[in-house]
Scaffold this active site. Sequence first.
Site, PDB file in Angstrom:
ATOM      1  N   ARG A  15      31.181  39.388  28.401  1.00  0.00           N
ATOM      2  CA  ARG A  15      32.338  38.287  28.582  1.00  0.00           C
ATOM      3  C   ARG A  15      33.107  38.531  29.992  1.00  0.00           C
ATOM      4  O   ARG A  15      33.993  37.778  30.466  1.00  0.00           O
ATOM      5  CB  ARG A  15      33.525  38.809  27.782  1.00  0.00           C
ATOM      6  CG  ARG A  15      33.393  38.431  26.205  1.00  0.00           C
ATOM      7  CD  ARG A  15      34.396  38.815  25.374  1.00  0.00           C
ATOM      8  NE  ARG A  15      34.031  40.264  24.988  1.00  0.00           N
ATOM      9  CZ  ARG A  15      34.976  40.963  24.427  1.00  0.00           C
ATOM     10  NH1 ARG A  15      36.187  40.531  24.078  1.00  0.00           N
ATOM     11  NH2 ARG A  15      34.639  42.191  24.058  1.00  0.00           N
ATOM     12  N   ASN A 225      37.057  43.956  29.218  1.00  0.00           N
ATOM     13  CA  ASN A 225      36.276  43.121  28.715  1.00  0.00           C
ATOM     14  C   ASN A 225      35.926  41.883  29.246  1.00  0.00           C
ATOM     15  O   ASN A 225      35.062  41.508  29.174  1.00  0.00           O
ATOM     16  CB  ASN A 225      36.311  42.901  27.144  1.00  0.00           C
ATOM     17  CG  ASN A 225      36.349  44.257  26.391  1.00  0.00           C
ATOM     18  OD1 ASN A 225      35.372  44.961  26.387  1.00  0.00           O
ATOM     19  ND2 ASN A 225      37.251  44.369  25.466  1.00  0.00           N
ATOM     20  N   LYS A 350      39.640  46.933  70.587  1.00  0.00           N
ATOM     21  CA  LYS A 350      38.753  47.635  69.894  1.00  0.00           C
ATOM     22  C   LYS A 350      38.247  48.642  70.783  1.00  0.00           C
ATOM     23  O   LYS A 350      38.168  48.696  71.759  1.00  0.00           O
ATOM     24  CB  LYS A 350      37.936  46.628  69.657  1.00  0.00           C
ATOM     25  CG  LYS A 350      36.562  46.998  68.835  1.00  0.00           C
ATOM     26  CD  LYS A 350      35.080  46.570  69.445  1.00  0.00           C
ATOM     27  CE  LYS A 350      34.539  47.338  70.589  1.00  0.00           C
ATOM     28  NZ  LYS A 350      33.435  47.111  71.056  1.00  0.00           N
TER      29      LYS A 350
END
Length: 457
Positions: A15, A225, A350
């Site tokens: 499901r 589920n 960075k």
Amino acid sequence: MSIKTIILAAGQGTRMRSSRPKVLHEIANKALLQHVYETSLALENNRIFIIYGHGGETVKQTLSSLNATWIEQKQQLGTGHAVQQAIHHVDDPDTVLILYGDVPLLKAQTIQTLLHKVSLTSLALLTVTLDDPTGYGRIVRDKDHAVVKIVEQKDANEAELRISEGNTGILACKGSQLKQWLSRLSNNNAQNEYYLTDIIEMAVEDGLSIETTQASSQDEVSGVNNRSQLAHLERVYQQQQAESLMTQGVTLRDPNRIDVRGEFAALGQDIDVDVNVIFEGVNRIGSHVKIGANCIIKNARIADGVEILANSVIEDSTIGEGSRIGPFARLRPQTELADHVHIGNFVEIKKSTVATGSKINHLSYIGDSEVGAKVNIGAGAITCNYDGVNKFKTIIGDGAFIGSDSQLVAPVTIGKNATIGAGSTITRDTPEDQLTLSRVKQVNVEGWQRPVKGEKE
Ligand code: UD1
Ligand code: CA
């Protein structure tokens, strides 16, 4: 007491409509099965077995770092059959705990309560009272309220279907007895499955009492589920994280609009978090830190008194005391900012260190750099750290002033207290204390006239 935990995870989860096995779907960036595993790690003297099913190789591979024994259940013939696959690992004196790999929010405290009720004369069963028990096995009790058996939805009669106490599937009992009961299971029922739940009636026949514990809420024992249940449990989990943060002294402007996908290794006092902030990985946050709306903060170390303004994205970075970041700043991995650093809007940093008191306030890119203390980097200045193949370092000395829109072509060193004129392209090292310029001299054209539009006819 020696514990053997058996986690049932062989279900296919059709499901979910997914190519990914169900137990690998995530809550807060962590697989459902890993949530269950980590909860059972809280138990001492415990060995963990995971029953995985057909096509479950990816589960085993993805979670191979878990300290558990993986056991394949080739065909899914029921929960009782699943437990049988691991039973030869169980010793008679062990206490066996059965958990489900798709029930992620079960609390360690609940398991402890359950385990305390196990003995040779009692089996411990976790039950839950449900608004709508459809699909659950029902707990059948006698006149004295003692549990006599569990009947599955598909095998239940009208009266049994009206019972609102459901079986969570989670139970604990002694190894010697479990071995006996499992060997007597049959699949003579509506689903032709070997039901683990049939051991309850056997235990009662053997003179044991069934000691039940109620789950703290339905969500605690809810399985996943489908994607709707997954989303629901994600929200429940996030509410729990928000509550925990507030208990620890964090102000959340809206506890419904924060996501914690990871943990806090350190958390100061009087942290103030505005809406839509996402925390990922392991974060360490000091006291009196303010975090503006819509920030994403991953694996960061943030010192006391830091202010992060709205819409900033921070990853694998360190921010020193009293620094101010954003709005709209991006700190990429291996950014290390010392104290009282200012990083402003549309600045990307960075793999760089920035020393105390430096300011990079507008529209800059700083990569692979060592920026000294009290440096001022003007609007639009960037490091050119990459030639398409290699990355090179830029070193900027203390007190340097980098004029707006400059390009520092690495490898290059800017001397202490050097000034770089705006718009310069710097390709060679610059001396300390001097002004360096590399722009074309301005020309003024005397007597020049702008073109004029002709009159329309
Ligand atoms: C089971 C219980 C039911 C309980 C419900 C709670 C039985 C017979 N019934 O029903 O009383 O109310 O859980 O959700 O135990 N699994 C395997 N191998 C199998 C079958 C199942 O590993 O052969 C695993 C599944 O992956 C899942 C768990 O066991 O994690 C429960 O299986 P599921 O099919 O959902 O059981 P239900 O029929 O819903
Ligand atoms: Ca189920």
